[in-house]
Design a protein around this motif. Structure first.
Motif, PDB file in Angstrom:
ATOM      1  N   UNK A   1      -1.625   3.615  13.126  1.00 46.17           N
ATOM      2  CA  UNK A   1      -1.875   2.186  12.862  1.00 46.17           C
ATOM      3  C   UNK A   1      -2.173   1.961  11.373  1.00 46.17           C
ATOM      4  N   UNK A   2      -2.920   2.888  10.770  1.00 45.32           N
ATOM      5  CA  UNK A   2      -3.221   2.769   9.341  1.00 45.32           C
ATOM      6  C   UNK A   2      -1.944   2.886   8.524  1.00 45.32           C
ATOM      7  N   UNK A   3      -1.112   3.845   8.888  1.00 42.14           N
ATOM      8  CA  UNK A   3       0.149   4.046   8.171  1.00 42.14           C
ATOM      9  C   UNK A   3       1.049   2.826   8.324  1.00 42.14           C
ATOM     10  N   UNK A   4       1.119   2.307   9.536  1.00 38.87           N
ATOM     11  CA  UNK A   4       1.943   1.124   9.802  1.00 38.87           C
ATOM     12  C   UNK A   4       1.531  -0.045   8.925  1.00 38.87           C
ATOM     13  N   UNK A   5       0.222  -0.246   8.788  1.00 36.91           N
ATOM     14  CA  UNK A   5      -0.289  -1.376   8.018  1.00 36.91           C
ATOM     15  C   UNK A   5      -0.076  -1.175   6.514  1.00 36.91           C
ATOM     16  N   UNK A   6      -0.425   0.003   6.002  1.00 33.90           N
ATOM     17  CA  UNK A   6      -0.408   0.207   4.549  1.00 33.90           C
ATOM     18  C   UNK A   6       1.007   0.352   3.991  1.00 33.90           C
ATOM     19  N   UNK A   7       1.953   0.863   4.797  1.00 38.47           N
ATOM     20  CA  UNK A   7       3.318   1.053   4.306  1.00 38.47           C
ATOM     21  C   UNK A   7       4.287   0.038   4.883  1.00 38.47           C
ATOM     22  N   UNK A   8       3.760  -0.907   5.707  1.00 45.02           N
ATOM     23  CA  UNK A   8       4.595  -1.955   6.297  1.00 45.02           C
ATOM     24  C   UNK A   8       5.755  -1.355   7.081  1.00 45.02           C
ATOM     25  N   UNK A   9       5.417  -0.473   8.009  1.00 41.41           N
ATOM     26  CA  UNK A   9       6.417   0.196   8.836  1.00 41.41           C
ATOM     27  C   UNK A   9       6.333  -0.325  10.271  1.00 41.41           C
ATOM     28  N   UNK A  10       7.378  -0.068  11.029  1.00 37.75           N
ATOM     29  CA  UNK A  10       7.315  -0.355  12.459  1.00 37.75           C
ATOM     30  C   UNK A  10       6.337   0.617  13.114  1.00 37.75           C
ATOM     31  N   UNK A  11       5.837   0.267  14.272  1.00 38.96           N
ATOM     32  CA  UNK A  11       4.907   1.134  14.985  1.00 38.96           C
ATOM     33  C   UNK A  11       5.558   2.484  15.286  1.00 38.96           C
TER      34      UNK A  11
END
Length: 573
Positions: free
Chosen positions: A17-27
């Motif tokens: 979830x942190x990675x998704x938010x900070x890098x603007x990636x899909x789940x």
């Protein structure tokens, strides 16, 4: 029925979830990255966006400074240098890189490549005569030399200085060379150990260029195509610095200034589309390697340094012909080995050991790899030589059977042996061959279980069918280049409905119409799966790789199946 053991990677939901938010990636992309070990956003960003600025300082390589000082002296004196490489694509590209670099710096550099059937692998004392003939007092190795103790001593005794650049595992002691540059040395401070031979050469040559205050960027752009070809062809892990070098090298290769590489790309039928690491591994690399396997690696080297288009075209066609001959010879040996396996019921053993008179030394390693993949067990392919009284073997293994331990146990019987956990080779007297075979089979029987002989599929993520969409497909491209250690992602989707199935005209391949839950009808293919025709309304758990299918001239989504399991609820209907 599943042909593999399925192992789904685990991903921490909070880190994803942190990675998704900070890098603007899909789940799904964030979960995949975390499952592969990229939990830190900064680390994940560097992985997704490989940059040459992330390369380490080459002077951190052990003995790099000493090597550069001696090479700088050669540049200042314009003294001849003998560049001693290897006969595979890694060694040939490394040799070409050094010839290009040194000659551009005004050094009369001369190449020498060993012949597989004569000198064999590694630095050989015949380099003494070769160096004297060109007036060189300095011998520079690439992709070899770190274990060549006797050869280095012989060169030293003849008044020659030796600088070694290599990436193979060193012994407990190093050769008595002026410099031994190798990232696997125990005293190495370099941040990445898994460079190829051409990768090590690239870093040392860059350090030389930097020391001479020449343009590092210009140097990099002029040789990264060679680095990419050698790194992929040598099946190095496409992680860390190798990922950076290959990603940027592929860009250079697409519009390479090397006439020889352009001709090779055209002869291989690759000139009409973007090049991938797979193209190097399966199309360009084998053609370069064919020279050293079938005849003389100098043919491949000549292609890489040739500046005349017509001559380069002729050389590329010669390499293509050598590769065709290699393929025929490989198939003939493979057919003979398969017949031997069946006639002698060799699959009762947990390791395969096949042998015959006159099998080509340059081919048996490829055959061992084919058999290992086909039967998924350690495979020993041995060529018998009655005239010399020797047997030469090539080995390929599975992860559960570490060859370094096995080689240590068979070493007392061998005249020569070596390798790493998954590949190796040996030379043994014919009179000891049966004893060697029995020892190998006994070790395999003791160490391996039946479960070990079932190949494993590492699945990145379990998904719903609708989650494999355009956004995810675009994000997956950021994971390229794919290859060893960075394979294309595999997904698991459960309870997929089969709408219909058919085989290809020759019956080899299976084509499906499927409908995952919550998704539209999709195409799927199982290569070499023609024996598995499925009834409509069957429900499957599928392991697949999503891909773009452009066969009809436009792009559609297709699932390339790797394995499937028919669901019990489907069987009970």
């Amino acid at each position: 029925m599943a042909r593999y053991r399925w192992r789904v990677r685990r991903a921490d939901p909070q880190r994803a979830a942190r990675l998704q938010k900070e890098l603007n990636l899909s789940q799904q992309m964030a979960q995949l990255l975390v499952a592969r070990g990229y939990e830190d956003p900064a680390e994940a960003y560097r992985f997704l966006h490989p940059s040459l600025s992330d390369l380490g300082d080459p002077m951190l390589l052990p003995d790099c400074e000493r090597a550069v000082q001696r090479l700088q002296q050669a540049v200042q004196r314009k003294e001849p240098v003998l560049v001693y490489g290897d006969y595979d694509a890694d060694g040939v590209t490394a040799t070409a890189l050094w010839l290009f670099t040194l000659r551009r710096l005004g050094v009369p550099a001369h190449p020498m490549l060993p012949r597989r059937q004569h000198e064999g692998y590694d630095l050989h004392p015949n380099a003494i005569d070769a160096a004297h003939q060109v007036g060189a007092t300095l011998v520079l190795t690439c992709d070899c030399g770190v274990r060549a103790h006797k050869a280095v001593d012989a060169l030293n005794a003849a008044g020659l200085e030796v600088v070694i650049t290599d990436h193979h595992q060193p012994d407990s002691t190093l050769p008595n060379a002026l410099a031994v540059v190798n990232p696997h040395r125990s005293d190495s401070r370099y941040p990445f150990a898994d460079l190829s031979g051409v990768g090590v050469s690239f870093r040392v040559a860059e350090a030389l260029v930097r020391t001479l205050r020449c343009s590092v960027d210009e140097f990099r752009q002029s040789v990264l195509d060679l680095v990419a070809v050698g790194t992929v062809a040598d099946v190095m892990p496409l992680l860390g610095e190798n990922r950076v070098l290959v990603a940027h090298g592929l860009q250079r290769l697409q519009n390479t200034a090397r006439v020889g590489l352009r001709q090779l790309i055209e002869v291989a039928g690759l000139s009409s589309r973007p090049l991938t690491a797979r193209d190097i591994g399966f199309m360009l690399g084998p053609r370069l390697n064919a020279a050293g396997r079938m005849e003389d690696a100098h043919l491949a080297l000549q292609l890489l340094v040739e500046e005349d288009a017509e001559k380069a075209r002729t050389l590329a066609k010669q390499l293509d012909q050598h590769n065709r001959e290699r393929q025929k010879l490989q198939q003939a040996i493979l057919d003979e080995a398969l017949a031997q396996i069946e006639q002698e019921a060799l699959l009762q053993h947990r390791a395969l050991f096949v042998r015959s008179l006159g099998w080509h030394h340059g081919i048996i390693g490829l055959v061992a790899g084919k058999l290992m993949n086909l039967f998924y067990r350690p495979t020993f392919v041995v060529s018998l030589e009655e005239e010399t009284g020797l047997a030469r073997g090539s080995i390929r293994s599975i992860p559960a059977f570490d060859l370094t331990r096995v080689l240590a146990q068979i070493k007392p019987l061998c005249q020569k042996c070596g390798g790493h956990p998954t590949a190796g080779g040996f030379v043994v007297a014919l009179e000891h061959l049966d004893e060697l075979r029995n020892l190998i089979l006994r070790i395999a029987q003791q160490e391996l279980t039946d479960q070990d002989l079932i190949p494993e599929l590492r699945i990145d993520l379990e998904v719903k069918g609708y989650e494999v969409n355009g956004r995810l497909m675009s994000e997956l491209k950021l994971l390229e280049p794919f290859g060893e250690g960075n394979e294309a992602p595999l997904f698991l989707c459960r309870a997929v409905h089969v709408i219909g199935s058919r085989t290809s005209r020759d019956g080899r391949h299976l084509f499906l119409k499927i409908r995952p839950e919550g998704s539209t009808v999709l195409d799927a293919v199982l290569w070499e799966g023609g024996d598995n025709l499925l009834e409509p309304d069957t429900r499957l758990d599928l392991v697949f790789q999503p891909e773009e299918d452009t066969y009809y001239g436009y792009s559609t989504l297709r699932w390339r199946l790797h394995d499937y399991e028919e669901r019990l609820d489907s069987c009970l209907q």
